[in-house]
Design an enzyme around this catalytic site. Structure first.
Site, short mmCIF file in Angstrom:
data_model
loop_
_atom_site.label_atom_id
_atom_site.label_comp_id
_atom_site.label_asym_id
_atom_site.label_seq_id
_atom_site.Cartn_x
_atom_site.Cartn_y
_atom_site.Cartn_z
N THR A 1 2.96 -5.86 2.96
CA THR A 1 3.40 -4.70 3.74
C THR A 1 2.27 -3.72 4.00
O THR A 1 2.51 -2.64 4.53
CB THR A 1 4.57 -3.97 3.03
OG1 THR A 1 4.09 -3.43 1.79
CG2 THR A 1 5.72 -4.91 2.77
N ASN A 5 -2.22 2.98 3.42
CA ASN A 5 -1.65 4.29 3.69
C ASN A 5 -2.42 5.39 2.96
O ASN A 5 -2.59 6.49 3.48
CB ASN A 5 -0.18 4.32 3.28
CG ASN A 5 0.68 3.48 4.21
OD1 ASN A 5 0.49 3.49 5.41
ND2 ASN A 5 1.63 2.76 3.64
N ASP A 53 6.85 1.48 2.09
CA ASP A 53 6.60 0.46 1.05
C ASP A 53 7.45 0.74 -0.19
O ASP A 53 8.02 -0.17 -0.80
CB ASP A 53 5.13 0.47 0.61
CG ASP A 53 4.16 0.30 1.74
OD1 ASP A 53 3.58 -0.78 1.87
OD2 ASP A 53 3.95 1.28 2.48
N PHE A 84 -0.68 -0.38 12.71
CA PHE A 84 -1.54 0.15 11.66
C PHE A 84 -2.07 -0.90 10.69
O PHE A 84 -3.27 -0.93 10.38
CB PHE A 84 -0.81 1.26 10.89
CG PHE A 84 -1.60 1.80 9.72
CD1 PHE A 84 -2.64 2.69 9.92
CD2 PHE A 84 -1.33 1.39 8.41
CE1 PHE A 84 -3.38 3.19 8.86
CE2 PHE A 84 -2.06 1.87 7.35
CZ PHE A 84 -3.09 2.77 7.57
N ASN A 85 -1.22 -1.76 10.15
CA ASN A 85 -1.68 -2.72 9.14
C ASN A 85 -2.75 -3.67 9.70
O ASN A 85 -3.74 -3.96 9.02
CB ASN A 85 -0.51 -3.55 8.60
CG ASN A 85 0.37 -2.75 7.66
OD1 ASN A 85 -0.01 -1.70 7.17
ND2 ASN A 85 1.57 -3.26 7.42
N HIS A 117 9.58 0.62 8.25
CA HIS A 117 8.94 -0.62 8.69
C HIS A 117 9.00 -1.72 7.61
O HIS A 117 9.45 -2.82 7.85
CB HIS A 117 7.48 -0.35 9.06
CG HIS A 117 7.28 0.71 10.08
ND1 HIS A 117 7.48 0.49 11.43
CD2 HIS A 117 6.90 2.01 9.96
CE1 HIS A 117 7.22 1.61 12.10
NE2 HIS A 117 6.87 2.54 11.22
N ASP A 118 8.49 -1.38 6.42
CA ASP A 118 8.28 -2.40 5.39
C ASP A 118 9.57 -2.95 4.80
O ASP A 118 9.59 -4.07 4.27
CB ASP A 118 7.39 -1.84 4.27
CG ASP A 118 6.02 -1.44 4.79
OD1 ASP A 118 5.58 -2.00 5.81
OD2 ASP A 118 5.38 -0.56 4.17
N ASP A 132 0.84 -1.20 0.00
CA ASP A 132 0.00 0.00 0.00
C ASP A 132 0.88 1.26 0.00
O ASP A 132 0.78 2.08 0.89
CB ASP A 132 -0.95 0.00 1.21
CG ASP A 132 -0.23 0.05 2.54
OD1 ASP A 132 0.96 -0.34 2.60
OD2 ASP A 132 -0.84 0.47 3.54
#
Length: 310
Positions: free
Chosen positions: A123, A38, A14, A164-165, A232-233, A9
């Site tokens: 992700t 996102n 990402d 969040f995800n 993060h991703d 996303d």
């Protein structure tokens, strides 16, 4: 090469992860799929096409995925990733389009034609994957593993407990974790440690066109921690290539789908209710210095790829 389906996303982190995956010779992306997260799915789809265009990888198919979670209302994270999801850099005009079939149908096609079980890396929220599980249960044996950015055992980033995800579509996450497919969960327990220092981000700017693009995206990124910015991703791709960087523990993980704790990932760390069953390998620590060094080493690889395709 490791063949993968990459469900995303983008989203700035990402985009950084995809930049590595598109140019690293050890990874073979068979399909890119978008999902609302996102920013809206229309924007995440165009962002995937922007990156495949930038890296001259327009042969990699892109499929548009779910526009909203399975049950809950969709709320984006544009306050972190900007209105477009990838602000800060002027990408080339996109001249390609997404596939005419949706992400779940495209995933099913790639899996059914694959000679060996494949890894699916996600992700963003797991809506597309949950729909794949529901619509094509006969293909679960064609999935080697899910490598998921998401979750946390130590606290959340959109509530005190939810990452969040998972929070975006907890119902989908529950389906994925109950699927029986091997899972590697890479959550905030490591991604909030795997920071890129501001010095590193500044240094990236001088590392060719790829470095310039990444620097402009990363400096527009609204997520930051003391000591730097979490990508993060990127950890999903790093794990595929360098699993030795991570400390992994085996747990049974369940997902809370309702109430004030919705989106929480609960691991039976004391073996009180899972009867010793395990459904996930959970990353709980990372060699942060080695991660940052590895990240910097990826930028020349990207530039070499760009130069070789001119």
């Amino acid at each position: 090469m490791t063949p993968i389906i990459l469900d995303m996303d983008p989203g700035i982190d990402d985009a950084v992860a995809l930049s590595i995956a598109l140019t690293n010779p050890a990874i073979d992306i068979k399909l890119l799929t978008s999902v609302a997260g996102n920013v809206s799915v229309d924007k995440t789809t165009i962002n995937l096409l922007k990156l495949t265009t930038f890296f001259k990888q327009t042969q990699v198919p892109v499929a548009r995925g779910a526009a909203s979670p399975l049950q809950k209302e969709f709320v984006d994270a544009s306050y972190i990733h900007g209105v477009s999801g990838m602000p800060g850099y002027e990408f080339p005009t996109v001249t390609t389009q997404a596939l005419t079939i949706d992400a779940v149908s495209a995933m099913a096609k790639v899996l059914s034609e694959a000679p060996e079980p494949m890894t699916i890396v996600a992700t963003g929220s797991y809506t597309n994957i949950a729909l794949l599980i529901q619509k094509h249960p006969d293909l679960l044996n064609k999935i080697k593993q899910f490598v998921l950015m998401g979750g946390s055992l130590s606290g959340g980033n959109v509530s005190s407990v939810a990452e969040f995800n998972i929070f975006t579509d907890p119902d989908a996450a529950k389906i994925v974790f109950k699927s029986g497919v091997p899972i590697v969960m890479i959550g905030l327990d490591v991604t909030l440690k795997a920071l890129l220092s501001l010095h590193t981000i500044d240094a990236v700017a001088s590392l060719g066109e790829a470095g310039k693009m990444l620097h402009q995206l990363m400096t527009a990124y609204g997520d930051s921690e003391p000591g730097g910015k979490p990508m993060h991703d990127v950890n999903t791709i790093c794990y595929l290539l360098k699993p030795e960087f991570y400390t992994i523990k085996d747990y049974w993980v369940d997902i809370i789908t309702e109430g004030p704790a919705a989106g929480a990932t609960i691991a039976d760390t004391q073996n009180r209710w899972s009867d010793g069953k395990i459904n996930a390998k959970v990353a709980v620590d990372i060699d942060t210095e080695t991660f940052e060094k590895w990240f910097i080493e990826q930028i020349p690889v990207m530039n070499q790829y760009l130069e070789s395709t001119v």
